[in-house]
Every structure is written in C-alpha cells, then in structure tokens.
Enzyme design. Structure first.
Site, PDB file in Angstrom:
ATOM      1  CB  SER A 136      -0.854   0.000   1.277  1.00 49.06           C
ATOM      2  OG  SER A 136      -1.458   1.272   1.465  1.00 49.06           O
ATOM      3  CE1 TYR A 149      -3.996  -2.261   5.250  1.00 46.17           C
ATOM      4  CE2 TYR A 149      -2.873  -0.221   4.678  1.00 46.17           C
ATOM      5  CZ  TYR A 149      -3.585  -1.353   4.298  1.00 46.17           C
ATOM      6  OH  TYR A 149      -3.862  -1.571   2.970  1.00 46.17           O
TER       7      TYR A 149
HETATM    8  P1  NAI Z   1     -11.177  -6.560   0.681  1.00 44.22           P
HETATM    9  O1  NAI Z   1     -11.483  -6.458   2.146  1.00 44.22           O
HETATM   10  O2  NAI Z   1     -12.186  -6.158  -0.313  1.00 44.22           O
HETATM   11  O3  NAI Z   1     -10.703  -8.043   0.365  1.00 44.22           O
HETATM   12  C1  NAI Z   1      -9.750  -8.695   1.161  1.00 44.22           C
HETATM   13  C2  NAI Z   1      -9.978 -10.191   1.095  1.00 44.22           C
HETATM   14  O4  NAI Z   1      -8.991 -10.830   1.944  1.00 44.22           O
HETATM   15  C3  NAI Z   1     -11.364 -10.615   1.609  1.00 44.22           C
HETATM   16  O5  NAI Z   1     -11.986 -11.507   0.692  1.00 44.22           O
HETATM   17  C4  NAI Z   1     -11.057 -11.278   2.940  1.00 44.22           C
HETATM   18  O6  NAI Z   1     -11.997 -12.299   3.294  1.00 44.22           O
HETATM   19  C5  NAI Z   1      -9.657 -11.841   2.681  1.00 44.22           C
HETATM   20  N1  NAI Z   1      -8.952 -12.123   3.934  1.00 44.22           N
HETATM   21  C6  NAI Z   1      -8.821 -11.314   5.013  1.00 44.22           C
HETATM   22  N2  NAI Z   1      -8.156 -11.947   5.993  1.00 44.22           N
HETATM   23  C7  NAI Z   1      -7.856 -13.183   5.512  1.00 44.22           C
HETATM   24  C8  NAI Z   1      -7.180 -14.315   6.059  1.00 44.22           C
HETATM   25  N3  NAI Z   1      -6.683 -14.291   7.313  1.00 44.22           N
HETATM   26  N4  NAI Z   1      -7.057 -15.426   5.299  1.00 44.22           N
HETATM   27  C9  NAI Z   1      -7.569 -15.466   4.048  1.00 44.22           C
HETATM   28  N5  NAI Z   1      -8.205 -14.431   3.464  1.00 44.22           N
HETATM   29  C10 NAI Z   1      -8.357 -13.307   4.201  1.00 44.22           C
HETATM   30  O7  NAI Z   1      -9.811  -5.715   0.503  1.00 44.22           O
HETATM   31  P2  NAI Z   1      -9.201  -4.987  -0.801  1.00 44.22           P
HETATM   32  O8  NAI Z   1      -9.522  -3.552  -0.700  1.00 44.22           O
HETATM   33  O9  NAI Z   1      -9.537  -5.743  -2.006  1.00 44.22           O
HETATM   34  O10 NAI Z   1      -7.641  -5.134  -0.474  1.00 44.22           O
HETATM   35  C11 NAI Z   1      -6.848  -6.179  -1.001  1.00 44.22           C
HETATM   36  C12 NAI Z   1      -5.378  -5.875  -0.657  1.00 44.22           C
HETATM   37  O11 NAI Z   1      -5.010  -4.621  -1.201  1.00 44.22           O
HETATM   38  C13 NAI Z   1      -5.113  -5.786   0.853  1.00 44.22           C
HETATM   39  O12 NAI Z   1      -3.844  -6.321   1.142  1.00 44.22           O
HETATM   40  C14 NAI Z   1      -5.134  -4.292   1.102  1.00 44.22           C
HETATM   41  O13 NAI Z   1      -4.356  -3.927   2.225  1.00 44.22           O
HETATM   42  C15 NAI Z   1      -4.489  -3.779  -0.185  1.00 44.22           C
HETATM   43  N6  NAI Z   1      -4.805  -2.397  -0.492  1.00 44.22           N
HETATM   44  C16 NAI Z   1      -6.094  -1.991  -0.788  1.00 44.22           C
HETATM   45  C17 NAI Z   1      -6.357  -0.665  -1.084  1.00 44.22           C
HETATM   46  C18 NAI Z   1      -7.718  -0.173  -1.443  1.00 44.22           C
HETATM   47  O14 NAI Z   1      -7.873   1.063  -1.565  1.00 44.22           O
HETATM   48  N7  NAI Z   1      -8.706  -1.022  -1.611  1.00 44.22           N
HETATM   49  C19 NAI Z   1      -5.262   0.333  -1.083  1.00 44.22           C
HETATM   50  C20 NAI Z   1      -3.977  -0.199  -0.783  1.00 44.22           C
HETATM   51  C21 NAI Z   1      -3.760  -1.519  -0.505  1.00 44.22           C
END
Ligand code: NAI
Length: 243
Positions: A136, A149
């Site tokens: 990120s 985070y």
């Molecule tokens: P999201 O919350 O929409 O999806 C994350 C997924 O990871 C979910 O399906 C969740 O069930 C799964 N997950 C969480 N803990 C888990 C575990 N212990 N074991 C297996 N699966 C697990 O999040 P998003 O926004 O799609 O983010 C994806 C990645 O991108 C993350 O690493 C986040 O930190 C990073 N990110 C997202 C940004 C954004 O603006 N959406 C910005 C910068 C980074």
C-alpha cells in the site's frame, strides 16, 4: 497430469482487488487457486468457473497455508504465480489498539506472505515463476491511527526485496503498492474524490489486476524483480501544503 496452462494462487480472492486479479488472470488463460476465509463468499463468487480451485483457509495459519499448497499441487501439479493479496486494516488510536489486534494485522498482512513464499518456493522455482505482494502507499505515508497497517505494509516492502534476492534467479518477486482503489461503490464517489488525483480519477480493482498480470508474466516482465510499483493515480507525488 501436469496442467498445460499456467497456475496462479491468489489469496483473499473472494472480494475486491483479489477477485479482480483472479478474474483477470482467468481471462488471460491462467488457472487459478484462491484461498479465502470460510465466510468470505468465495464459493459463491466463483461457483461457475471450471478453472478455479476454491480453498477455504486462513493465511495467518501455517498449517492452512501448507494444506492449500498441497491442494494446488494435487489438482494442477504446478504453480507459476503467487499473489499475496489478503489484507485487513484496523483504524484505532494507538492507546486503544490491543496487542491481539496488532498481531492480527501483522499476521494477515505480513506473516502470511512469509508463510506463502516459504511453502511455494519449490514449485515456483521449478516453474521459474513469479510472486507479487500487495502492499500500500501507506507503507511510506500515513493518516493518524493506522500504526499496525502501515507497519505491516512497510514490512511487506522489505520482505519483497529480501525474497527477490534469496529466490534469484529462479523466481521474480515484486510488490504492488496501491493508493485509493474503490472496491465497492465506484459510481457513488464524489467529483472531488476523483479530482484530487493527478490521474483525474480514483482507482479501480482492474487497474491493479492489469499490473499484477504483467508482473506474473515472465515473457513481458522478465527483467523486473525486487521492485515496488506504486499505483495511486499520482497521489504520493503531489505536494499538499495548503495555500
Ligand atoms: P477486501 O477487504 O475487499 O478483500 C480482502 C480479502 O482478503 C477478503 O476476501 C477477505 O476475506 C480476505 N482475507 C482477510 N483476511 C484473511 C485471512 N486471514 N485469510 C484469508 N483471506 C483473508 O480488501 P481490498 O480492498 O480488495 O484489499 C486487497 C489488498 O489490497 C489488501 O492487502 C489491502 O491492504 C491492499 N490495499 C487496498 C487498497 C484499497 O484502496 N482497496 C489500497 C492499498 C492496498
């Protein structure tokens, strides 16, 4: 029998960015395995896909990760790409952040990438494959109350270059650092949400998916390893002093 198509394992692929990455890789001819939590909606999200292996598991858990790798190799007999995407955020004033919350964030966002890389090293080396971590822009800048985070994502940047050197020359390892990627209600965003970005808009999951697929494809990005790709519409390059 060893599958003819390349295989990628994506963590956290039931939602958001991970789901877009998985869908995009499928459309580029990959076969996909996804690890996500039991209550994540994973099976529903990919119910009708033939080339998807859905694995319910927790990436924080060593055994769960080992079992997932075994399931991937049982089904496809190869692994070419690994996308460590699953991540969570806890926003809380430091004085109220518990040690359990700190560990939950660090374990999900950072330790999982170590567990996955270790478990996948052998098949990835064999395939001369690639790994992508999703960090990120918060690895290098902050809003208040985001200590766990930011620390986890900073660690992920460092882990990425360490892995790139240890796994060289067989496995390329790169990091993608997104800024604001709207995973839910894109049409509900305000004009000023878009306008503040030098690129003129907020990011979409597909923006990240395109970059990840390029990084996994050794024919296109074979000279790239140990790098961090910021994909934030220019926000981290913008001076924000008030006039
Ligand atoms: P999201 O919350 O929409 O999806 C994350 C997924 O990871 C979910 O399906 C969740 O069930 C799964 N997950 C969480 N803990 C888990 C575990 N212990 N074991 C297996 N699966 C697990 O999040 P998003 O926004 O799609 O983010 C994806 C990645 O991108 C993350 O690493 C986040 O930190 C990073 N990110 C997202 C940004 C954004 O603006 N959406 C910005 C910068 C980074």
């Amino acid at each position: 029998m060893r599958s003819a198509k390349p295989v990628a394992l994506v963590t956290g692929g039931a939602n958001g960015i991970g789901r877009a990455v998985a869908r995009h890789l499928l459309s580029c001819g990959w076969q996909i395995a996804i690890i996500d939590l039991a209550d994540s909606g994973l099976r529903r999200a990919f119910a009708r896909e033939r080339n998807v292996l859905a694995i319910e598991g927790d990436v924080r858990d060593e055994e769960s990760v080992a079992d997932a790798l075994e399931a991937v190799l049982d089904r496809f007999h190869r692994l070419d790409g690994l996308v460590s995407n699953a991540g969570i955020m806890v926003r809380k004033p430091l004085r109220r952040l518990t040690i359990a919350e700190w560990h939950r964030v660090l374990d999900t966002n950072l330790t999982a990438a170590f567990l996955l890389a270790r478990a996948a090293e052998k098949p990835l080396r064999k395939a001369r494959g690639a790994m992508v971590t999703i960090a990120s822009t918060r690895a290098v800048m902050s809003e208040p109350n985001t200590e766990s985070y930011s620390a986890s994502k900073g660690g992920l940047l460092a882990l990425t270059h360490a892995l790139a050197i240890s796994f060289a020359p067989d496995i390329r390892v790169n990091c993608v650092s997104p800024g604001w990627i709207e995973t839910k209600d894109y049409s509900g965003l305000r004009r000023k949400d878009h306008r503040q970005h030098p690129a003129g808009r907020v990011g979409r999951p597909q923006d990240v998916a395109e970059l990840v697929s390029w990084l996994l494809d050794g024919k296109r990005s074979g000279f790239v390893t140990g790098a961090n790709f910021v994909i934030d519409g220019g926000m981290t390059r913008k001076m924000i002093y008030e006039e």
